[in-house]
Write a protein that holds these residues in place. Sequence first.
Motif, PDB file in Angstrom:
ATOM      1  N   ALA A 211       0.830  -1.207   0.000  1.00  9.21           N
ATOM      2  CA  ALA A 211       0.000   0.000   0.000  1.00  9.21           C
ATOM      3  C   ALA A 211       0.867   1.260   0.000  1.00  9.21           C
ATOM      4  N   LEU A 212       1.982   1.217   0.749  1.00  7.10           N
ATOM      5  CA  LEU A 212       2.889   2.356   0.756  1.00  7.10           C
ATOM      6  C   LEU A 212       3.489   2.575  -0.633  1.00  7.10           C
ATOM      7  N   ALA A 213       3.900   1.504  -1.278  1.00  4.92           N
ATOM      8  CA  ALA A 213       4.442   1.634  -2.632  1.00  4.92           C
ATOM      9  C   ALA A 213       3.388   2.164  -3.596  1.00  4.92           C
ATOM     10  N   MET A 214       2.153   1.700  -3.420  1.00  2.00           N
ATOM     11  CA  MET A 214       1.058   2.194  -4.250  1.00  2.00           C
ATOM     12  C   MET A 214       0.841   3.696  -4.024  1.00  2.00           C
ATOM     13  N   ALA A 215       0.933   4.135  -2.776  1.00  2.62           N
ATOM     14  CA  ALA A 215       0.786   5.563  -2.478  1.00  2.62           C
ATOM     15  C   ALA A 215       1.922   6.369  -3.097  1.00  2.62           C
ATOM     16  N   TRP A 216       3.157   5.808  -3.075  1.00  2.72           N
ATOM     17  CA  TRP A 216       4.261   6.500  -3.737  1.00  2.72           C
ATOM     18  C   TRP A 216       3.979   6.705  -5.220  1.00  2.72           C
ATOM     19  N   VAL A 217       3.467   5.667  -5.850  1.00  2.00           N
ATOM     20  CA  VAL A 217       3.161   5.756  -7.285  1.00  2.00           C
ATOM     21  C   VAL A 217       2.096   6.819  -7.546  1.00  2.00           C
ATOM     22  N   ILE A 218       1.054   6.842  -6.709  1.00  2.60           N
ATOM     23  CA  ILE A 218      -0.021   7.831  -6.887  1.00  2.60           C
ATOM     24  C   ILE A 218       0.525   9.253  -6.733  1.00  2.60           C
ATOM     25  N   ILE A 219       1.371   9.458  -5.743  1.00  2.00           N
ATOM     26  CA  ILE A 219       1.931  10.797  -5.510  1.00  2.00           C
ATOM     27  C   ILE A 219       2.790  11.235  -6.687  1.00  2.00           C
ATOM     28  N   LEU A 220       3.637  10.332  -7.184  1.00  2.00           N
ATOM     29  CA  LEU A 220       4.490  10.692  -8.312  1.00  2.00           C
ATOM     30  C   LEU A 220       3.680  10.933  -9.581  1.00  2.00           C
ATOM     31  N   GLN A 221       2.595  10.190  -9.766  1.00  2.00           N
ATOM     32  CA  GLN A 221       1.742  10.411 -10.933  1.00  2.00           C
ATOM     33  C   GLN A 221       1.074  11.790 -10.905  1.00  2.00           C
ATOM     34  N   ASN A 222       0.744  12.272  -9.735  1.00  2.00           N
ATOM     35  CA  ASN A 222       0.032  13.550  -9.606  1.00  2.00           C
ATOM     36  C   ASN A 222       0.944  14.705  -9.193  1.00  2.00           C
ATOM     37  N   ARG A 223       2.250  14.496  -9.282  1.00  2.00           N
ATOM     38  CA  ARG A 223       3.167  15.536  -8.851  1.00  2.00           C
ATOM     39  C   ARG A 223       2.977  16.828  -9.653  1.00  2.00           C
TER      40      ARG A 223
END
Length: 687
Positions: A211-223
């Motif tokens: 879930a943490l890795a998934m959150a990292w991906v979401i944050i980088l996608q919406n940076r």
Amino acid sequence: MTILDRITAYTGSAVEGSAELIGTIIRLADHLGAVVSGAATISVSGLWNSVRSVLLVVTVTFAAYFILRLAFRRLQRVLASAAQGTSTIRRTGIIGLSAGADLLTVLGAWVMGYLPALYAGVQAGSSQTLFLNAFLFIELAKVAARVLLAPRWTTLRLGRIDDTTAAYWYFWLSRLVSAIGYTLFFVAPLLAANVSSSAAEAVRIFVLFCALAMAWVIILQNRDAVRARLGRYVERGEAEPLVRILSGVATFWHIVAIGYLTLIFVLWLANREAALPFVLLATVQSLIAMAIGVALSVVVVRVATGGMHLPADIKARLPLLEQRLNAFVPNVLRVIRGLVMVTVVLAIAQIWRLADFIGWLSSEFGQRVVTSVIAAFLILLAGGLVHLAVQSWVEYRLNPTYGRMPSPRERTLLGLFRNAFTIVFSVVILLLVLTQLGVNVGPLLAGAGIIGLAVGFGSQKLVQDVINGAFIQFENAMNEGDMVTVGGITGVVERLTIRSVSLRTVDGAYHLIPFSSVESVSNFMRNFSYHVAAIGVSYGANISNVKRAMRDAFERLKETEFGEHIIDDLEMHGVTEFADSAVVVRARIKTKPGQQWTLGRAYNEILKEVFDERGIEIPFPQVTLHLPEGKNMPPAQATRVVDAPRTGEKSRKRSVDGAAHKRQRKSRVVQDGPADEGQGALEETEV
């Protein structure tokens, strides 16, 4: 406790937490090794029995939920159509109805799942109970997400986002909630009860790390998208303190977000019983404090931006009141906004235990400081309101549209009162504020007296200006709007202060005259005025006819629009002077103050017309040349005409010179005539 002590305590806590984290990782490695090596006892049969007993409940619950969702979507389509194009209140009610129906689908599926569990004799803490509780918690969280995002229906969405963004965020949020929720509330307890706690802990860590890795991906996608949105918010310039914060974090917000989520995960691994609840609770409280602060700041900014709008009647009575309010209110709101932001910062510091602001407020010193600051602010606010009221009252008294017309004396005194009040009141308010802040104003007053005395000795001209100005105002020598002669300059009084007078002359020049240079004041507009008509007529004119003509011209003047400015009959003085080429007949007309010049010009025009009608000559100087007997004037010195002198100019004798008779602004008639006996030179005489 001092700040240094707090930093030391937090450093010690961080070291202890790091040591505990290392121990946790070591224990986790032992648990994983035990699971992999088979050292932990795994009861496969017990696990299968638990899964088989809950499988029926899972099937019934999801089947019922699927059927209820189909029915709910039909209802949601109808509600979305009804919410389109309606008012905000009606739309909010429809959204609430949709949320209630969505909640009922979750509760209905949860109840349907409980029926087979009750039939099988469910017990507290069983696998069926774990699943149903996890289902209820997770789906209620999804209901909240659907109310905010409404991925299928734009009209039922509370937030102002497009369909693609809403579907994107609901997709990721629903999966994160499902993965974390079912793992923590169902799968991990099931493994802990039937396999081992090590296996349950391993599954928890694995799922949360995913879930943490998934959150990292979401944050980088919406940076970039979030950075652009923050940039647009900064460009709008709303809530200036917040804008400064956003402009600072817009470029590296993703780093802050990733670091915060990673910190949460590390704290969960290290000390989930103490550190993690504290951080989560402090985060929620900080977000609430910031949301309240931002909301108040936005409201204050919108009120300040919108400005104050007064009714038309009040604006007519007090034209400058709205302008003053729009200058005063934004400053007050700016102070309030600053206090809100400071309060939010202090609240966040208190939440994270960076400072004990509440304890400081409980102390005597803290209470004294806060009370002094609040009292000073209230004094400034009250002083601003009093100043605004006095300025509005003076403006109302000077407004000629309402009430009676203010006299020049009232305009002058009210203007001086407004200036003096502003200075004195500002000094008093400043001294009161300093007193509330704990400043001893006694030495300040004594120092001000000494400085005033020194300035008085060193600036005698200024003191003379003030003293002369005070006596001039006391004796009512002049007022604003008067035509006066001061210091050799004649003009209209535009502004009066205690030190100087400002005049505007007829050519438009602006003169500032200090009262120390004023020896006398000639006021042409006090009580009444006179137009003195000194008319020159020829010596051959009948004086009685001239007087009658002047009276008739006065009667014609009274019938014009200037007649209302005449306050008495024509005052005839008669012949006052025998000039060189004219007899001067003088009369005087009494007028209202300031009307003598306009009325005099009109009277002169009418008098010229009457003189022309009656053949009364207004003389001009003439020259007669007498030549000796038997001599003729040379042709080059024949009769010529040059400019005539003004009426009343004195005649002059000069020797005859053929080229010396050219004079500017005189007209001479050159004639031949007999000379007196024994006259040896030509004589120049005005007639």
